[in-house]
Design a protein around this motif. Structure first.
Motif, PDB file in Angstrom:
ATOM      1  N   GLY A 115      14.639  -5.744 -26.164  1.00 10.29           N
ATOM      2  CA  GLY A 115      15.383  -6.824 -25.523  1.00 10.29           C
ATOM      3  C   GLY A 115      15.347  -6.775 -24.009  1.00 10.29           C
ATOM      4  N   GLY A 116      14.793  -5.731 -23.421  1.00  7.17           N
ATOM      5  CA  GLY A 116      14.767  -5.632 -21.963  1.00  7.17           C
ATOM      6  C   GLY A 116      13.345  -5.645 -21.450  1.00  7.17           C
ATOM      7  N   HIS A 117      13.217  -5.540 -20.159  1.00  7.73           N
ATOM      8  CA  HIS A 117      11.888  -5.449 -19.581  1.00  7.73           C
ATOM      9  C   HIS A 117      11.923  -4.490 -18.403  1.00  7.73           C
ATOM     10  CE1 HIS A 117      13.752  -8.372 -16.886  1.00  7.73           C
ATOM     11  NE2 HIS A 117      12.814  -8.090 -16.023  1.00  7.73           N
ATOM     12  N   SER A 118      10.784  -3.991 -18.107  1.00  8.94           N
ATOM     13  CA  SER A 118      10.653  -3.056 -17.001  1.00  8.94           C
ATOM     14  C   SER A 118       9.706  -3.668 -15.982  1.00  8.94           C
ATOM     15  CB  SER A 118      10.107  -1.722 -17.501  1.00  8.94           C
ATOM     16  OG  SER A 118       9.884  -0.859 -16.430  1.00  8.94           O
ATOM     17  N   LYS A 119      10.061  -3.591 -14.724  1.00  9.10           N
ATOM     18  CA  LYS A 119       9.204  -4.172 -13.701  1.00  9.10           C
ATOM     19  C   LYS A 119       8.231  -3.146 -13.154  1.00  9.10           C
ATOM     20  CE  LYS A 119      10.512  -7.467 -11.351  1.00  9.10           C
ATOM     21  NZ  LYS A 119      10.983  -8.499 -10.527  1.00  9.10           N
ATOM     22  N   VAL A 120       8.747  -2.085 -12.586  1.00  8.84           N
ATOM     23  CA  VAL A 120       7.873  -1.100 -11.965  1.00  8.84           C
ATOM     24  C   VAL A 120       7.740   0.101 -12.861  1.00  8.84           C
ATOM     25  CG1 VAL A 120       7.631   0.496 -10.028  1.00  8.84           C
ATOM     26  CG2 VAL A 120       8.368  -1.822  -9.609  1.00  8.84           C
ATOM     27  N   GLY A 121       6.512   0.379 -13.224  1.00  6.67           N
ATOM     28  CA  GLY A 121       6.209   1.592 -13.960  1.00  6.67           C
ATOM     29  C   GLY A 121       5.683   2.623 -12.979  1.00  6.67           C
ATOM     30  N   PRO A 122       4.944   3.591 -13.468  1.00  3.61           N
ATOM     31  CA  PRO A 122       4.367   4.589 -12.581  1.00  3.61           C
ATOM     32  C   PRO A 122       3.492   3.917 -11.536  1.00  3.61           C
ATOM     33  CG  PRO A 122       4.097   5.210 -14.880  1.00  3.61           C
ATOM     34  CD  PRO A 122       4.628   3.804 -14.863  1.00  3.61           C
ATOM     35  N   LEU A 123       3.374   4.542 -10.393  1.00  5.28           N
ATOM     36  CA  LEU A 123       2.577   3.971  -9.320  1.00  5.28           C
ATOM     37  C   LEU A 123       1.110   3.949  -9.689  1.00  5.28           C
ATOM     38  CD1 LEU A 123       4.171   5.609  -6.185  1.00  5.28           C
ATOM     39  CD2 LEU A 123       4.498   3.320  -7.065  1.00  5.28           C
ATOM     40  N   ALA A 161      -7.554   0.171   2.568  1.00  5.32           N
ATOM     41  CA  ALA A 161      -6.264   0.075   1.881  1.00  5.32           C
ATOM     42  C   ALA A 161      -6.475  -0.079   0.379  1.00  5.32           C
ATOM     43  CB  ALA A 161      -5.462  -1.109   2.412  1.00  5.32           C
ATOM     44  N   ARG A 162      -5.701   0.668  -0.374  1.00  8.66           N
ATOM     45  CA  ARG A 162      -5.684   0.540  -1.834  1.00  8.66           C
ATOM     46  C   ARG A 162      -4.375  -0.146  -2.186  1.00  8.66           C
ATOM     47  NH1 ARG A 162      -6.801   6.637  -2.280  1.00  8.66           N
ATOM     48  NH2 ARG A 162      -4.585   6.420  -2.136  1.00  8.66           N
ATOM     49  N   LEU A 163      -4.465  -1.402  -2.542  1.00  9.50           N
ATOM     50  CA  LEU A 163      -3.255  -2.173  -2.827  1.00  9.50           C
ATOM     51  C   LEU A 163      -2.601  -1.684  -4.100  1.00  9.50           C
ATOM     52  CD1 LEU A 163      -4.339  -5.769  -1.825  1.00  9.50           C
ATOM     53  CD2 LEU A 163      -3.173  -4.036  -0.452  1.00  9.50           C
ATOM     54  N   TRP A 164      -1.282  -1.636  -4.058  1.00 14.38           N
ATOM     55  CA  TRP A 164      -0.494  -1.159  -5.182  1.00 14.38           C
ATOM     56  C   TRP A 164      -0.381  -2.239  -6.237  1.00 14.38           C
ATOM     57  CZ3 TRP A 164       3.997  -2.966  -7.344  1.00 14.38           C
ATOM     58  CH2 TRP A 164       4.603  -2.119  -8.276  1.00 14.38           C
ATOM     59  N   THR A 165      -0.489  -1.830  -7.478  1.00 13.33           N
ATOM     60  CA  THR A 165      -0.221  -2.720  -8.608  1.00 13.33           C
ATOM     61  C   THR A 165       0.649  -1.964  -9.596  1.00 13.33           C
ATOM     62  OG1 THR A 165      -2.228  -2.021  -9.762  1.00 13.33           O
ATOM     63  CG2 THR A 165      -2.391  -3.999  -8.401  1.00 13.33           C
ATOM     64  N   ALA A 166       1.481  -2.679 -10.301  1.00 18.02           N
ATOM     65  CA  ALA A 166       2.344  -2.054 -11.309  1.00 18.02           C
ATOM     66  C   ALA A 166       1.548  -1.852 -12.582  1.00 18.02           C
ATOM     67  CB  ALA A 166       3.550  -2.938 -11.588  1.00 18.02           C
ATOM     68  N   ARG A 167       1.711  -0.693 -13.167  1.00  9.41           N
ATOM     69  CA  ARG A 167       1.156  -0.455 -14.496  1.00  9.41           C
ATOM     70  C   ARG A 167       2.213  -0.845 -15.508  1.00  9.41           C
ATOM     71  NH1 ARG A 167      -0.810   5.524 -14.864  1.00  9.41           N
ATOM     72  NH2 ARG A 167       0.012   5.876 -12.801  1.00  9.41           N
ATOM     73  N   TRP A 209       0.866  -1.175   0.000  1.00  7.89           N
ATOM     74  CA  TRP A 209       0.000   0.000   0.000  1.00  7.89           C
ATOM     75  C   TRP A 209       0.903   1.226   0.000  1.00  7.89           C
ATOM     76  CZ3 TRP A 209      -3.578   1.180   4.789  1.00  7.89           C
ATOM     77  CH2 TRP A 209      -4.340   2.315   4.535  1.00  7.89           C
ATOM     78  N   VAL A 210       0.841   2.011  -1.042  1.00  5.59           N
ATOM     79  CA  VAL A 210       1.624   3.236  -1.154  1.00  5.59           C
ATOM     80  C   VAL A 210       0.657   4.397  -0.940  1.00  5.59           C
ATOM     81  CG1 VAL A 210       3.130   4.626  -2.621  1.00  5.59           C
ATOM     82  CG2 VAL A 210       3.199   2.128  -2.772  1.00  5.59           C
ATOM     83  N   GLU A 211       0.859   5.124   0.151  1.00  5.42           N
ATOM     84  CA  GLU A 211      -0.064   6.190   0.535  1.00  5.42           C
ATOM     85  C   GLU A 211       0.599   7.546   0.411  1.00  5.42           C
ATOM     86  OE1 GLU A 211      -2.979   7.663   0.660  1.00  5.42           O
ATOM     87  OE2 GLU A 211      -3.738   6.064   1.950  1.00  5.42           O
ATOM     88  N   HIS A 212      -0.190   8.541   0.067  1.00  5.19           N
ATOM     89  CA  HIS A 212       0.320   9.906  -0.023  1.00  5.19           C
ATOM     90  C   HIS A 212       0.638  10.393   1.394  1.00  5.19           C
ATOM     91  CE1 HIS A 212       0.692  14.129  -0.928  1.00  5.19           C
ATOM     92  NE2 HIS A 212       0.672  13.813  -2.221  1.00  5.19           N
ATOM     93  N   PRO A 213       1.807  10.977   1.616  1.00  7.93           N
ATOM     94  CA  PRO A 213       2.190  11.421   2.962  1.00  7.93           C
ATOM     95  C   PRO A 213       1.181  12.385   3.598  1.00  7.93           C
ATOM     96  CG  PRO A 213       4.065  11.586   1.475  1.00  7.93           C
ATOM     97  CD  PRO A 213       2.873  11.219   0.639  1.00  7.93           C
ATOM     98  N   ILE A 214       0.528  13.214   2.797  1.00  5.06           N
ATOM     99  CA  ILE A 214      -0.452  14.164   3.338  1.00  5.06           C
ATOM    100  C   ILE A 214      -1.632  13.425   3.965  1.00  5.06           C
ATOM    101  CG2 ILE A 214      -2.093  16.002   2.733  1.00  5.06           C
ATOM    102  CD1 ILE A 214       0.829  16.921   2.772  1.00  5.06           C
ATOM    103  N   HIS A 215      -2.082  12.328   3.359  1.00  3.99           N
ATOM    104  CA  HIS A 215      -3.197  11.562   3.930  1.00  3.99           C
ATOM    105  C   HIS A 215      -2.835  11.039   5.315  1.00  3.99           C
ATOM    106  CE1 HIS A 215      -4.813  10.621  -0.361  1.00  3.99           C
ATOM    107  NE2 HIS A 215      -5.105  11.838   0.025  1.00  3.99           N
TER     108      HIS A 215
END
Length: 143
Positions: A131-139, A118-124, A81-87
């Motif tokens: 030839g490569g791959h990316s694991k984590v994109g924008p939140l 809780a809003r569970l995080w998922t990778a977009r 769960w990635v939460e905004h610090p202000i919240h």
């Protein structure tokens, strides 16, 4: 509930583990694969029933500094769960005193108190290079 606070000086992670609304322990590690694995090992020693399936890892959004944590949790199929610090800050009201250890505990208590929302995080999907791959994109998170 497990929360983490990323430290910038010195760089690293402060972890706080809350079970049944009580702090079980605080732990510090480096902000890399070895540090994350050392925390997981310590968690298993301190609380053997903990697993990636039954735990929630809550952290403040810190941009790219979250990426290797999120990659690790994604590989383990952990609940992140990635939460905004202000919240988090607004939910706690006016607070005196601040340090990374206390912040980690406050994030853990916030996560415990708000676990039903809780809003569970998922990778977009992120663009990949040839030839490569990316694991984590924008939140991204979902309800």
């Amino acid at each position: 509930m497990t929360s983490l606070k990323l430290r910038h000086r010195p760089p690293g992670l402060d972890w706080a583990v809350v079970v049944a609304n009580k702090l079980l322990f605080h732990y510090q590690s480096s902000n890399d694969q070895k540090g994350i694995e050392s925390f997981v090992k310590h968690l298993k020693q301190q609380y053997p029933q903990a697993s990636f399936d039954n735990s929630l890892y809550c952290m403040e959004h810190t941009g790219i500094y979250n990426n290797h944590l999120l990659n690790f949790f994604q590989d383990k199929r952990a609940n992140s769960w990635v939460e905004h610090p202000i919240h988090i800050k607004e939910s706690l009201g006016m607070i005196r005193g601040k340090n990374d250890k206390v912040d980690a505990q406050r994030i853990a208590l916030y996560a415990y108190k708000n676990r039903d929302e809780a809003r569970l995080w998922t990778a977009r999907a992120a663009p990949t290079q040839a030839g490569g791959h990316s694991k984590v994109g924008p939140l991204d998170s979902h309800s």
